[in-house]
Design an enzyme around this catalytic site. Structure first.
Site, PDB file in Angstrom:
ATOM      1  CD  GLU A  60      -1.662  -2.442   1.423  1.00  0.00           C
ATOM      2  OE1 GLU A  60      -0.538  -2.634   1.948  1.00  0.00           O
ATOM      3  OE2 GLU A  60      -2.439  -3.370   1.160  1.00  0.00           O
ATOM      4  CG  HIS A 129     -10.517  -6.885   7.526  1.00  0.00           C
ATOM      5  ND1 HIS A 129      -9.327  -7.016   8.202  1.00  0.00           N
ATOM      6  CD2 HIS A 129     -10.284  -7.352   6.278  1.00  0.00           C
ATOM      7  CE1 HIS A 129      -8.432  -7.559   7.386  1.00  0.00           C
ATOM      8  NE2 HIS A 129      -8.984  -7.770   6.219  1.00  0.00           N
TER       9      HIS A 129
END
Ligand SMILES: Cc1ncc(C[n+]2csc(CCOP(=O)(O)OP(=O)(O)O)c2C)c(N)n1
Ligand SMILES: [Mg+2]
Lengths: 327, 333
Positions: A60, A129
């Site tokens: 990322e 998440h």
């Protein structure tokens, strides 16, 4: 006009913008071969080829950094970060590079980058998440933060994002992807940033939401009308930066009450900013303290009952509104 | 870097140990198949990543550990939990989100924990646990406790900065860590060769860490490599890297349309199935017969059925527990 889901509206925006501007390219984890984790980019690899739809390694920080560099080099990249939860790994690049370069370079370097990410809880994905970080990104001057609540807005706002000369954090609540709506097919259909949308007019209370929480707000307004004969005005902020406070303040001056709904934690959240601004600009019009309905102050648990108990519901919004009408 | 392939015939492991391996791999296989069924029935929710095809990795590696050793792994963690001896009832109950689950219903499939077994968690953020494994190694060294940490992760981790930071730190600080990479050829839908410009063991070698690549569908090869790595760590020589070449039979998670691979490829790997290979080997060696094999099938079936039954019967965590475990208070145990 055509009816489609929000994920398809986003895909149309990407397609149209890529056809319009050759400097736009997409990169992200599983956006090509896999078709996108939430199927937003499905078919784009086939249409635009590997040079413009790039499957990246799981990196990322690297891909956001590369996106920033590509923007500095004259391209208009879009980086998809799969979900907002993984954007923590890219936070340094987003905050220290993308948000700062224009200011620090004294206006010499701007970063026209679109970073898309799915967000929100409610799918039993547990604590790591299920983040809602719209407010976190809105905290940083230099970033623009967009959070569409429906298909048409998603398209108009994403197309607008590609025409911005700054970094746009584009946050898509996962619960919104499947929601259908009428979407304009005009290739120049744009929705300006900083223009809130009054989804429903009302006279007794203003309910403000953004992204996913717009839907709890709207459902609550329906319940209030049917069960309590309370007329609620619902405002969808659409973008947190720039923020359209004028619309909110005008509404509060009319209704004299304000409830803010958000999926994120209340403590230190964006709702606090909104409440403060309402207080600053409409104090004399308020008949009750501004109320905030937000996620309970815990990491989101996997268990369904616990997760539901933690997330803000329309019943919570109704309760908050009713609380304002009690003497 | 060396590549080792151990033929089952050449192993020094006894019949009892190999029988145990077979049973454990069969248990994981059946457990995972059942989870897949339960997911479609809505009993298990959220993200579910099945481990079928990779059983030899968990079973072979966990068997190389002592009781005092620690494990951190990724979100595809049911196999590691079962191979480490976590109670199948409580693992299943966690997937049901029940109060009796190993994480009290808070973690779900991706976040299993059982500290009593040295199982310090499944980590759902790719590569997040690699630095933790280094820190556990520091603790082992500083407290002179002699435990080794087995850190399990997928091939997708190698793209993350934390992977590289952790490898470097562990060599610099000589931590007793075994890095165990399950290379199942894909990180979600991205083929591994598209996400790395070199071979995985070379990355470790670049940080001066000994590295091997083994057949991850051969439980004996996995076991012997891990035993060596763990001995290396325990004798104070520091970290060791194992790449286990394996394959997942099912999609990445339950929502994977699997557009990125061909059915033939799955079939090809099924021909090398770890359970079938060990079974054949044991039968050829006269250490297993059909009757005994049928007994094993019945046993795993029973264990899995009981786990489901236990989970069905278990209570939901109470809503009044929502705020539990936010901060540890002096009064907490
Ligand atoms: C930091 C981060 N980025 C992205 C993801 C989403 N994601 C979950 S699993 C996965 C693939 C990981 O592949 P690999 O490490 O090979 O493990 P495997 O699933 O094959 O066991 C991705 C991209 C994540 N969980 N964390
Ligand atoms: Mg993999």
């Amino acid at each position: 006009m055509a009816e489609m889901r929000m994920r398809e509206a986003l895909r149309e925006a990407l397609r149209e913008e890529m056809l319009r501007d050759e400097t736009i390219f997409l990169m992200g984890e599983d956006i090509g071969l896999y078709g996108g984790s939430y199927a937003v980019t499905k078919g784009l690899l086939e249409e635009f080829g590997e040079a413009r739809v790039i499957d990246t390694p799981i990196a990322e920080s690297g891909i956001v950094g590369a996106g920033i560099g590509a923007a500095m080099g004259g391209l208009r990249p879009m980086v998809e970060l799969m979900t907002i939860n993984f954007s923590f790994l890219a936070l340094d690049q987003i905050v220290n590079s993308a948000a700062k370069l224009y200011h620090m370079s004294n206006g010499q370097i701007n970063v026209p980058l679109v970073i898309r990410m799915a967000s929100g809880g409610g799918s039993q994905l547990a604590a790591t998440h299920s983040h809602s970080l719209e407010g976190l990104y809105a905290h940083f001057p230099g970033l623009k933060v967009v959070c569409p609540s429906n298909a048409a807005d998603a398209k108009g706002l994403l197309k607008r994002a590609f025409r911005d000369d700054n970094t746009v954090i584009f946050i898509e609540h996962t619960a919104n992807y499947a929601i259908k709506g009428e979407v304009p097919d005009d290739p120049d259909f744009l929705i300006e940033f900083g223009v809130a949308n009054i989804l429903r007019e009302g006279t007794d209370v203003t309910i403000v939401g953004y992204g996913g929480s717009v839907h709890q707000a709207t459902r609550a307004a329906t319940l209030l009308e049917e069960q309590e004969e309370i007329s609620a005005e619902v405002i969808d902020l659409r973008t947190l930066r720039p923020l359209d406070m004028d619309t909110v303040i005008a509404s509060v001056k009319k209704t004299n009450r304000c409830v803010i709904v958000e999926d994120a934690w209340r403590f230190g959240g964006f709702g606090g900013e909104l409440a403060a601004q309402v207080m600053e600009h409409a104090f004399d019009w308020l008949d009750a303290p501004v109320a905030r309905v937000a996620c309970k102050d815990v990491p989101l648990p996997y268990n369904r009952n616990l997760e539901f108990a933690a997330l803000p519901s329309e019943e919570d919004v109704v309760d908050a509104v009713l609380g304002m009408f009690k003497e | 870097m060396t590549t080792e392939t151990t033929s089952p015939a050449g192993t020094s492991l006894g019949a009892e140990q190999l029988g145990k391996f077979l049973y454990e791999m069969m248990l994981i296989r059946r457990f995972e198949e059942k989870c897949g069924e339960l997911y479609t029935k809505g009993k298990i929710r959220g993200f579910l990543h099945l481990y079928t095809g990779q059983e030899a990795c968990a079973v072979g590696s966990m068997a190389a550990l002592e009781e005092r050793d620690k494990i951190v792994t990724h979100y595809r963690d049911h196999g590691h939990a079962l191979a480490r001896g976590l109670d199948p009832d409580r693992v299943m109950a966690e997937l049901f989100g029940k109060a009796t689950g190993v994480s009290g219903g808070r973690g779900g499939s991706m976040h299993l924990y059982d500290v009593s077994k040295g199982f310090l968690g499944g980590y759902a953020i790719v590569a997040a646990h690699l630095p933790l494994a280094v820190g556990l190694g520091m603790a082992s060294n500083m407290k002179k406790e002699g435990f080794v940490t087995l850190c399990v992760f997928g091939d997708g981790s190698v793209g993350e900065g934390e992977f590289h930071e952790a490898l470097n730190l562990s060599v610099l600080w000589n931590t007793p860590t075994t890095f165990f990479c399950e290379n199942n050829l894909y990180g979600m839908g991205v083929p591994f060769h598209a996400s790395l410009s070199t071979d995985i063991p070379k990355l470790a070698a670049a940080y001066n860490m000994p590295a091997v690549s083994v057949d991850g569908m051969d439980v004996i090869a996995v076991h012997e490599a891990t035993r060596k790595a763990v001995e290396h760590a325990r004798s104070g020589k520091g970290p060791y890297f194992i790449e286990a070449m394996t394959y997942r039979y099912r999609g990445h998670s339950m929502s994977d349309p699997e557009l990125y691979r061909l059915k033939d490829e799955i079939e090809e790997y099924r021909q090398r199935d770890a359970i079938e290979r060990l079974k054949t080997h044991l039968m050829e060696a006269g250490q297993l017969d059909e009757a005994r094999y049928q007994e094993l099938i019945a046993r795993v079936e029973q264990v899995v059925d009981e786990a489901v039954e236990f989970s069905e019967q278990s209570p939901q965590p109470g809503i009044d527990t929502l705020y539990d475990h936010l901060y540890k208070e002096p009064s907490d145990g």
